[in-house]
Design a protein around this motif. Structure first.
Motif, short mmCIF file in Angstrom:
data_model
loop_
_atom_site.label_atom_id
_atom_site.label_comp_id
_atom_site.label_asym_id
_atom_site.label_seq_id
_atom_site.Cartn_x
_atom_site.Cartn_y
_atom_site.Cartn_z
N ARG A 211 0.81 -1.22 0.00
CA ARG A 211 0.00 0.00 0.00
C ARG A 211 0.84 1.27 0.00
N MET A 212 2.06 1.19 0.48
CA MET A 212 2.91 2.37 0.60
C MET A 212 4.23 2.15 -0.14
N PRO A 213 4.18 2.02 -1.47
CA PRO A 213 5.41 1.75 -2.22
C PRO A 213 6.44 2.87 -2.12
N LEU A 214 5.98 4.12 -1.99
CA LEU A 214 6.92 5.22 -1.89
C LEU A 214 7.78 5.07 -0.64
N THR A 215 7.16 4.68 0.46
CA THR A 215 7.91 4.47 1.70
C THR A 215 8.94 3.37 1.51
N TYR A 216 8.53 2.29 0.83
CA TYR A 216 9.47 1.20 0.58
C TYR A 216 10.66 1.69 -0.25
N PHE A 217 10.39 2.44 -1.31
CA PHE A 217 11.47 2.92 -2.17
C PHE A 217 12.39 3.87 -1.42
N LEU A 218 11.84 4.74 -0.59
CA LEU A 218 12.68 5.67 0.17
C LEU A 218 13.60 4.93 1.13
N GLU A 219 13.12 3.80 1.66
CA GLU A 219 13.91 3.03 2.61
C GLU A 219 14.96 2.15 1.93
N ASN A 220 14.72 1.78 0.67
CA ASN A 220 15.57 0.79 0.02
C ASN A 220 16.22 1.29 -1.27
N TRP A 221 16.10 2.57 -1.56
CA TRP A 221 16.51 3.07 -2.88
C TRP A 221 18.02 3.12 -3.05
N SER A 222 18.45 2.69 -4.22
CA SER A 222 19.79 2.96 -4.72
C SER A 222 19.75 2.67 -6.21
N PRO A 223 20.51 3.40 -7.01
CA PRO A 223 20.43 3.25 -8.48
C PRO A 223 21.08 1.96 -8.94
N GLY A 224 20.72 1.56 -10.15
CA GLY A 224 21.35 0.40 -10.77
C GLY A 224 20.36 -0.70 -11.08
N LEU A 225 20.65 -1.46 -12.12
CA LEU A 225 19.77 -2.54 -12.55
C LEU A 225 19.65 -3.63 -11.49
N ARG A 226 20.78 -4.00 -10.90
CA ARG A 226 20.74 -5.08 -9.90
C ARG A 226 19.88 -4.70 -8.72
N ARG A 227 20.01 -3.46 -8.27
CA ARG A 227 19.21 -3.02 -7.13
C ARG A 227 17.73 -2.95 -7.50
N SER A 228 17.41 -2.52 -8.70
CA SER A 228 16.01 -2.47 -9.13
C SER A 228 15.43 -3.87 -9.21
N LEU A 229 16.22 -4.81 -9.75
CA LEU A 229 15.76 -6.20 -9.81
C LEU A 229 15.52 -6.74 -8.41
N ARG A 230 16.41 -6.42 -7.48
CA ARG A 230 16.25 -6.89 -6.11
C ARG A 230 15.00 -6.30 -5.46
N MET A 231 14.75 -5.01 -5.70
CA MET A 231 13.54 -4.41 -5.15
C MET A 231 12.30 -5.06 -5.75
N GLY A 232 12.35 -5.39 -7.06
CA GLY A 232 11.23 -6.09 -7.67
C GLY A 232 10.99 -7.45 -7.03
N LEU A 233 12.07 -8.15 -6.72
CA LEU A 233 11.94 -9.44 -6.04
C LEU A 233 11.32 -9.27 -4.66
N HIS A 234 11.79 -8.26 -3.93
CA HIS A 234 11.24 -8.00 -2.60
C HIS A 234 9.74 -7.68 -2.68
N LEU A 235 9.39 -6.79 -3.60
CA LEU A 235 7.99 -6.39 -3.73
C LEU A 235 7.12 -7.54 -4.21
N GLY A 236 7.66 -8.38 -5.09
CA GLY A 236 6.93 -9.57 -5.50
C GLY A 236 6.69 -10.52 -4.35
N ALA A 237 7.71 -10.65 -3.48
CA ALA A 237 7.55 -11.52 -2.31
C ALA A 237 6.50 -10.97 -1.36
N TYR A 238 6.49 -9.66 -1.17
CA TYR A 238 5.44 -9.06 -0.33
C TYR A 238 4.06 -9.28 -0.95
N CYS A 239 3.97 -9.15 -2.27
CA CYS A 239 2.70 -9.37 -2.95
C CYS A 239 2.24 -10.81 -2.81
N LEU A 240 3.17 -11.75 -2.99
CA LEU A 240 2.83 -13.16 -2.80
C LEU A 240 2.39 -13.42 -1.38
#
Length: 243
Positions: A152-181
């Motif tokens: 429900r609060m993706p902005l909060t998640y991104f502010l807490e976990n943000w860093s640039p780069g493809l690997r980091r974006s992929l990792r955040m996608g995995l985390h968010l997918g796990a939360y969704c599951l």
């Protein structure tokens, strides 16, 4: 990005509709299409897995729209590149590929016990009651609440976990997918009540999961949904006892 994203969703729902009316798509072998439409119980695990992948894409990608929009808004502010948004989506999808595999194994296992029909719908009132009970109880758990908070609060998640780069974006996608599951697995398990090829159930479940992840709309829905599921489980239990 959005055209591609919703294009995948549209293709997935179109395929589900075609499966539901058992009309083969051009270029798809009739035996494969029959297996997909029938729940693929008599086919290989690969065919059943394909059906679950299509269903997961149709149902779960729309629930990721608010999160992806926040990420792209950050990209417009110069914090991310479009290719990193793609990596985010791929990470999210990867988790639901794993979820689809779990659904495939569960359906094959239940079918082996003669508890679900070829279309994935429950043949046992006791199984139906158990699935409704489990989904209802899960609505009240801290795990559900924690996962919903991230969704429900993706902005909060991104502010807490943000860093640039493809690997980091992929990792955040995995985390968010796990939360969704973690948020939706019990509701997805109700596919074995409505049937894995039941368009009405899939449409209603998708709408509920999308709304439940919206902060202002979702909060008043979660607990009443749990009560409704528990009441339904009780009703089915009574039916099982009296049948």
């Amino acid at each position: 990005m959005w055209v591609s994203f919703f294009g995948v969703v549209l293709i997935a729902w179109s395929a589900l509709f075609a499966m539901a009316v058992t009309s083969p798509l051009a270029g798809v072998p009739s035996d494969l299409w029959s297996a997909l439409c029938g729940g693929a119980i008599d086919a290989g695990l690969g065919t059943l897995f394909a059906m679950w992948l299509i269903m997961s894409a149709a149902m779960m990608m729309p629930t990721f729209v608010p999160t992806l929009r926040v990420f792209l808004d950050l990209g417009h502010a110069g914090a991310a590149r479009p290719v990193e948004a793609l990596a985010l989506v791929l990470g999210y999808v990867a988790i639901w590929v794993a979820g689809s595999l779990l659904g495939t194994v569960a359906q094959r296992f239940l079918a082996g016990l003669n508890l679900v029909a070829a279309d994935g719908s429950s043949l046992s009132l006791w199984l139906t009651a158990a699935l409704l009970l489990g989904a209802g109880l899960y609505q009240f758990t801290s795990a559900k609440a924690a996962c919903l908070a991230k969704c429900r609060m993706p902005l909060t998640y991104f502010l807490e976990n943000w860093s640039p780069g493809l690997r980091r974006s992929l990792r955040m996608g995995l985390h968010l997918g796990a939360y969704c599951l973690g948020c939706c697995w019990a509701l997805m398990a109700l596919a074995f009540v409505g049937g894995t090829m039941n368009l009405i159930w899939m449409g209603a479940a998708t709408l509920f999961m999308v709304l439940e992840k919206l902060p202002e709309i979702g909060k008043p829905l979660t607990l009443p949904a749990g009560v409704l599921l528990l009441a339904s489980s009780g009703l089915v239990t009574v039916m099982a006892l009296t049948s």
